[in-house]
Design a protein around this motif. Structure first.
Motif, PDB file in Angstrom:
ATOM      1  N   ASP A   1       0.836  -1.195   0.000  1.00  9.56           N
ATOM      2  CA  ASP A   1       0.000   0.000   0.000  1.00  9.56           C
ATOM      3  C   ASP A   1       0.872   1.246   0.000  1.00  9.56           C
ATOM      4  O   ASP A   1       2.008   1.233   0.485  1.00  9.56           O
ATOM      5  CB  ASP A   1      -0.901  -0.012   1.246  1.00  9.56           C
ATOM      6  CG  ASP A   1      -1.895   1.126   1.260  1.00  9.56           C
ATOM      7  OD1 ASP A   1      -2.856   1.074   0.461  1.00  9.56           O
ATOM      8  OD2 ASP A   1      -1.716   2.074   2.037  1.00  9.56           O
ATOM      9  N   LYS A   2       0.327   2.353  -0.516  1.00 10.11           N
ATOM     10  CA  LYS A   2       1.089   3.596  -0.604  1.00 10.11           C
ATOM     11  C   LYS A   2       1.481   4.148   0.767  1.00 10.11           C
ATOM     12  O   LYS A   2       2.402   4.967   0.869  1.00 10.11           O
ATOM     13  CB  LYS A   2       0.308   4.649  -1.380  1.00 10.11           C
ATOM     14  CG  LYS A   2      -1.042   4.980  -0.777  1.00 10.11           C
ATOM     15  CD  LYS A   2      -1.856   5.878  -1.702  1.00 10.11           C
ATOM     16  CE  LYS A   2      -3.256   6.123  -1.140  1.00 10.11           C
ATOM     17  NZ  LYS A   2      -4.083   6.921  -2.071  1.00 10.11           N
ATOM     18  N   THR A   3       0.807   3.690   1.843  1.00 11.85           N
ATOM     19  CA  THR A   3       1.155   4.171   3.174  1.00 11.85           C
ATOM     20  C   THR A   3       2.491   3.621   3.664  1.00 11.85           C
ATOM     21  O   THR A   3       2.949   4.015   4.744  1.00 11.85           O
ATOM     22  CB  THR A   3       0.063   3.786   4.201  1.00 11.85           C
ATOM     23  OG1 THR A   3      -0.122   2.359   4.166  1.00 11.85           O
ATOM     24  CG2 THR A   3      -1.259   4.473   3.882  1.00 11.85           C
ATOM     25  N   PHE A   4       3.125   2.737   2.887  1.00 12.60           N
ATOM     26  CA  PHE A   4       4.398   2.164   3.325  1.00 12.60           C
ATOM     27  C   PHE A   4       5.430   3.259   3.583  1.00 12.60           C
ATOM     28  O   PHE A   4       6.293   3.122   4.442  1.00 12.60           O
ATOM     29  CB  PHE A   4       4.931   1.154   2.299  1.00 12.60           C
ATOM     30  CG  PHE A   4       5.647   1.763   1.130  1.00 12.60           C
ATOM     31  CD1 PHE A   4       7.026   1.956   1.159  1.00 12.60           C
ATOM     32  CD2 PHE A   4       4.946   2.169  -0.006  1.00 12.60           C
ATOM     33  CE1 PHE A   4       7.689   2.518   0.076  1.00 12.60           C
ATOM     34  CE2 PHE A   4       5.598   2.731  -1.078  1.00 12.60           C
ATOM     35  CZ  PHE A   4       6.982   2.919  -1.043  1.00 12.60           C
ATOM     36  N   VAL A   5       5.318   4.373   2.855  1.00 15.65           N
ATOM     37  CA  VAL A   5       6.304   5.450   3.019  1.00 15.65           C
ATOM     38  C   VAL A   5       6.189   6.104   4.393  1.00 15.65           C
ATOM     39  O   VAL A   5       7.151   6.697   4.883  1.00 15.65           O
ATOM     40  CB  VAL A   5       6.164   6.519   1.915  1.00 15.65           C
ATOM     41  CG1 VAL A   5       6.444   5.932   0.553  1.00 15.65           C
ATOM     42  CG2 VAL A   5       4.793   7.163   1.951  1.00 15.65           C
ATOM     43  N   ASN A   6       5.014   6.006   5.019  1.00 15.75           N
ATOM     44  CA  ASN A   6       4.812   6.570   6.359  1.00 15.75           C
ATOM     45  C   ASN A   6       4.924   5.501   7.447  1.00 15.75           C
ATOM     46  O   ASN A   6       4.417   5.698   8.546  1.00 15.75           O
ATOM     47  CB  ASN A   6       3.422   7.218   6.474  1.00 15.75           C
ATOM     48  CG  ASN A   6       3.209   8.307   5.450  1.00 15.75           C
ATOM     49  OD1 ASN A   6       4.102   9.086   5.171  1.00 15.75           O
ATOM     50  ND2 ASN A   6       2.010   8.355   4.884  1.00 15.75           N
ATOM     51  N   GLY A   7       5.548   4.388   7.111  1.00 16.67           N
ATOM     52  CA  GLY A   7       5.602   3.309   8.079  1.00 16.67           C
ATOM     53  C   GLY A   7       4.243   2.696   8.329  1.00 16.67           C
ATOM     54  O   GLY A   7       3.983   2.133   9.396  1.00 16.67           O
ATOM     55  N   GLY A   8       3.351   2.823   7.331  1.00 21.40           N
ATOM     56  CA  GLY A   8       2.022   2.244   7.428  1.00 21.40           C
ATOM     57  C   GLY A   8       0.981   3.157   8.047  1.00 21.40           C
ATOM     58  O   GLY A   8      -0.203   2.807   8.089  1.00 21.40           O
ATOM     59  N   THR A   9       1.382   4.320   8.545  1.00 20.67           N
ATOM     60  CA  THR A   9       0.425   5.227   9.192  1.00 20.67           C
ATOM     61  C   THR A   9      -0.613   5.707   8.184  1.00 20.67           C
ATOM     62  O   THR A   9      -0.267   6.206   7.109  1.00 20.67           O
ATOM     63  CB  THR A   9       1.138   6.432   9.817  1.00 20.67           C
ATOM     64  OG1 THR A   9       2.068   5.976  10.798  1.00 20.67           O
ATOM     65  CG2 THR A   9       0.137   7.379  10.479  1.00 20.67           C
ATOM     66  N   MET A  10      -1.865   5.564   8.537  1.00 24.78           N
ATOM     67  CA  MET A  10      -2.951   5.944   7.635  1.00 24.78           C
ATOM     68  C   MET A  10      -3.287   7.423   7.806  1.00 24.78           C
ATOM     69  O   MET A  10      -3.276   7.949   8.915  1.00 24.78           O
ATOM     70  CB  MET A  10      -4.187   5.073   7.912  1.00 24.78           C
ATOM     71  CG  MET A  10      -3.946   3.598   7.651  1.00 24.78           C
ATOM     72  SD  MET A  10      -5.311   2.529   8.214  1.00 24.78           S
ATOM     73  CE  MET A  10      -6.631   3.047   7.116  1.00 24.78           C
ATOM     74  N   ILE A  11      -3.580   8.075   6.686  1.00 28.11           N
ATOM     75  CA  ILE A  11      -3.945   9.487   6.679  1.00 28.11           C
ATOM     76  C   ILE A  11      -5.446   9.610   6.453  1.00 28.11           C
ATOM     77  O   ILE A  11      -5.991   9.009   5.524  1.00 28.11           O
ATOM     78  CB  ILE A  11      -3.182  10.258   5.575  1.00 28.11           C
ATOM     79  CG1 ILE A  11      -1.667  10.080   5.748  1.00 28.11           C
ATOM     80  CG2 ILE A  11      -3.558  11.734   5.596  1.00 28.11           C
ATOM     81  CD1 ILE A  11      -1.109  10.615   7.033  1.00 28.11           C
ATOM     82  N   ASN A  12      -6.097  10.385   7.297  1.00 28.85           N
ATOM     83  CA  ASN A  12      -7.531  10.632   7.153  1.00 28.85           C
ATOM     84  C   ASN A  12      -7.758  11.531   5.945  1.00 28.85           C
ATOM     85  O   ASN A  12      -7.294  12.673   5.931  1.00 28.85           O
ATOM     86  CB  ASN A  12      -8.074  11.303   8.423  1.00 28.85           C
ATOM     87  CG  ASN A  12      -9.582  11.445   8.415  1.00 28.85           C
ATOM     88  OD1 ASN A  12     -10.214  11.583   7.366  1.00 28.85           O
ATOM     89  ND2 ASN A  12     -10.168  11.424   9.600  1.00 28.85           N
ATOM     90  N   PRO A  13      -8.448  11.061   4.903  1.00 30.26           N
ATOM     91  CA  PRO A  13      -8.623  11.873   3.697  1.00 30.26           C
ATOM     92  C   PRO A  13      -9.506  13.101   3.921  1.00 30.26           C
ATOM     93  O   PRO A  13      -9.477  14.038   3.130  1.00 30.26           O
ATOM     94  CB  PRO A  13      -9.281  10.908   2.705  1.00 30.26           C
ATOM     95  CG  PRO A  13      -9.946   9.877   3.555  1.00 30.26           C
ATOM     96  CD  PRO A  13      -9.099   9.742   4.779  1.00 30.26           C
ATOM     97  N   GLN A  14     -10.279  13.108   5.012  1.00 31.78           N
ATOM     98  CA  GLN A  14     -11.136  14.257   5.294  1.00 31.78           C
ATOM     99  C   GLN A  14     -10.353  15.377   5.974  1.00 31.78           C
ATOM    100  O   GLN A  14     -10.422  16.536   5.571  1.00 31.78           O
ATOM    101  CB  GLN A  14     -12.317  13.837   6.186  1.00 31.78           C
ATOM    102  CG  GLN A  14     -13.127  12.680   5.636  1.00 31.78           C
ATOM    103  CD  GLN A  14     -13.743  12.995   4.289  1.00 31.78           C
ATOM    104  OE1 GLN A  14     -14.200  14.098   4.044  1.00 31.78           O
ATOM    105  NE2 GLN A  14     -13.763  12.010   3.407  1.00 31.78           N
ATOM    106  N   SER A  15      -9.629  15.028   7.027  1.00 25.60           N
ATOM    107  CA  SER A  15      -8.908  16.049   7.803  1.00 25.60           C
ATOM    108  C   SER A  15      -7.462  16.211   7.378  1.00 25.60           C
ATOM    109  O   SER A  15      -6.797  17.179   7.756  1.00 25.60           O
ATOM    110  CB  SER A  15      -8.950  15.678   9.286  1.00 25.60           C
ATOM    111  OG  SER A  15      -8.276  14.438   9.514  1.00 25.60           O
ATOM    112  N   LEU A  16      -6.958  15.243   6.605  1.00 26.57           N
ATOM    113  CA  LEU A  16      -5.567  15.224   6.147  1.00 26.57           C
ATOM    114  C   LEU A  16      -4.573  15.137   7.302  1.00 26.57           C
ATOM    115  O   LEU A  16      -3.419  15.515   7.166  1.00 26.57           O
ATOM    116  CB  LEU A  16      -5.257  16.460   5.277  1.00 26.57           C
ATOM    117  CG  LEU A  16      -6.108  16.590   4.009  1.00 26.57           C
ATOM    118  CD1 LEU A  16      -5.710  17.841   3.239  1.00 26.57           C
ATOM    119  CD2 LEU A  16      -5.968  15.359   3.128  1.00 26.57           C
TER     120      LEU A  16
END
Length: 450
Positions: free
Chosen positions: A329-344
């Motif tokens: 998944d593209k979140t691999f660059v953040n160590g897997g941390t998910m970003i809330n698409p609403q609040s960013l």
């Protein structure tokens, strides 16, 4: 009064789309229009404050509402005037893009160019021409607003002061919030499955070419859940709306009923039928066949993910390092941390998540890792992921310590509103503004001009 003014300024700053006047989106006017205000050389019409098509509904629009709308539009015109005086750039290509998006929306709502022209009693060319000035002015106002507030920042001490000035009974209540990370393993589709999917779409294309009804086949076989119930119809779209391969094929079709070759995108294999082509817009239907991941490959992905999870549980591997090494998944660059698409940001509430995810999170303590869970990727492909809760905040009245980001954002918005408020109060003194007598009892007129 000041509170109302700040509120209206905030609407200008935060919701420009609500102020943009879609005046071309009207049939012939059914009221005798008149100028109700002038800002510099720019008139504001009565039709900007009401619905020219529905005189009966206009009777229910209060004078206060009209005054608030007039105030917002006057402010917008002042910002347009600033953009013009400061020669702030607005690209013609950007105007064209906005026009295309709005026209595409209206076409999708009404169904065809002919229906649009009939409804609005003007040609598509005239419709687009009438949109140009209001869209240009909205973009100019946006640029001016950015310029006015571009240097506005907020310091930690100002955030604290903002928080301390909120009445205790007005401090918001925050539900449970989580910070989440995950590791995704999406198995590759094996060549046999790709071949099977391509053969299936080829068979369907051949059936269409032999005379079978495309729409019926789309309803039965297409794996696009959005368009299949509509016989594969996508509605009008313009360039930049679809995946490049799909878009190129759709726009290359020449006449109604033309059938594309087989197209491959990240979703799978498509065949497209042209319904209508109008200038920069196309309406088409399609059939999508998605290559399936075999149960064996899915099971391998789940077992591999389980092995990675066990290494993390034994402290042989950090979760973030595992995400960077193994996650597809593209979140691999953040160590897997998910970003809330609403609040960013990285905070999620139950309203941001589907009920299944909330149920899983409620069972996990911070630092714990879930078992492998089946999921669908953004392209609706099958995969597995494991989830960990990085942090969890129970329901609470917001505090500066636990919800600093929220108060920082709120404080920054207020500070930008104040900056725009100050700018408007200064500029109104040197800007020609004339208001019709019937609107001189509006609050903004009394504050600014009298």
């Amino acid at each position: 009064m000041k509170k109302l003014f700040i509120t209206l300024i905030g609407l200008l700053l935060l919701a420009p789309a609500a102020i943009a006047q879609n005046q071309p989106a009207q049939k012939g006017k059914k009221l005798i229009d008149q100028i109700v205000a002038v800002v510099a050389t720019r008139p504001i019409l009565e039709s900007d404050l009401v619905d020219p098509e529905n005189p009966e509904a206009n009777k229910n629009i209060s004078k206060k509402t009209k005054c608030q709308l007039l105030e917002m539009i006057v402010l917008q015109k002042m910002l347009v005037n600033k953009a013009e005086l400061d020669t702030l750039p607005v690209q013609e290509s950007e105007i064209d893009q906005q026009i295309d998006q709005k026209v595409g929306y209206f076409l999708r709502q009404l169904g065809s160019q002919e229906k649009l022209e009939q409804y609005y009693r003007k040609s598509l060319a005239d419709f687009k021409a009438d949109m140009r000035l209001p869209i240009k002015e909205q973009l100019m106002a946006d640029e001016a607003k950015k310029k006015v507030v571009e240097d506005v920042k907020i310091t930690p001490s100002e955030v604290k002061e903002f928080y301390n000035n909120i009445p205790k009974d007005s401090i918001p209540k925050i539900g449970t919030t989580w910070e989440i990370a995950h590791i995704v393993i999406e198995p590759a589709v094996n060549p046999d499955e790709l071949t099977e999917a391509r053969n299936k779409i080829k068979q369907l294309r051949d059936r269409v070419l032999k005379g079978e009804n495309f729409s019926v086949l789309a309803r039965i076989y297409s794996e696009d859940p959005g368009s299949a119930p509509k016989g594969g119809e996508l509605g009008f779209f313009n360039r930049g709306s679809m995946q490049p391969e799909f878009e190129a094929a759709a726009f290359s079709l020449k006449k109604k009923g033309d059938i594309s070759e087989i197209i491959k995108t990240s979703y799978g294999y498509h065949v497209i039928q042209l319904i209508e082509k109008k200038g920069e817009f196309v309406n088409a239907r399609h059939i999508l066949i998605m290559p399936k991941v075999s149960p064996v490959d899915l099971d391998k992905a789940a077992r591999r993910l389980d092995s990675v999870s066990n290494l993390i549980r034994k402290d042989s591997l950090k979760f973030a390092d595992a995400a960077r090494k193994f996650s597809t998944d593209k979140t691999f660059v953040n160590g897997g941390t998910m970003i809330n698409p609403q609040s960013l940001n990285t905070k999620f509430t139950a309203n941001d998540l589907d009920p299944t995810m909330v149920e899983i999170l409620n069972k996990l303590k911070p630092g714990e890792i879930s078992q492998p869970i089946p999921m669908d990727t953004d392209e609706r492909r099958k995969a597995f992921h494991v989830i960990t809760v990085k942090s969890k905040s129970p329901p609470h009245v917001a505090t500066l310590n636990t919800d600093y980001d929220a108060f920082q954002n709120m404080g920054l918005v207020k500070k930008k509103n104040d900056a725009l408020d100050k700018w408007a109060r200064e500029k109104v003194k040197i800007t020609y503004i004339k208001v019709a007598d019937e609107y001189k009892d509006c609050d903004f007129y009394k504050r600014w001009i009298q």
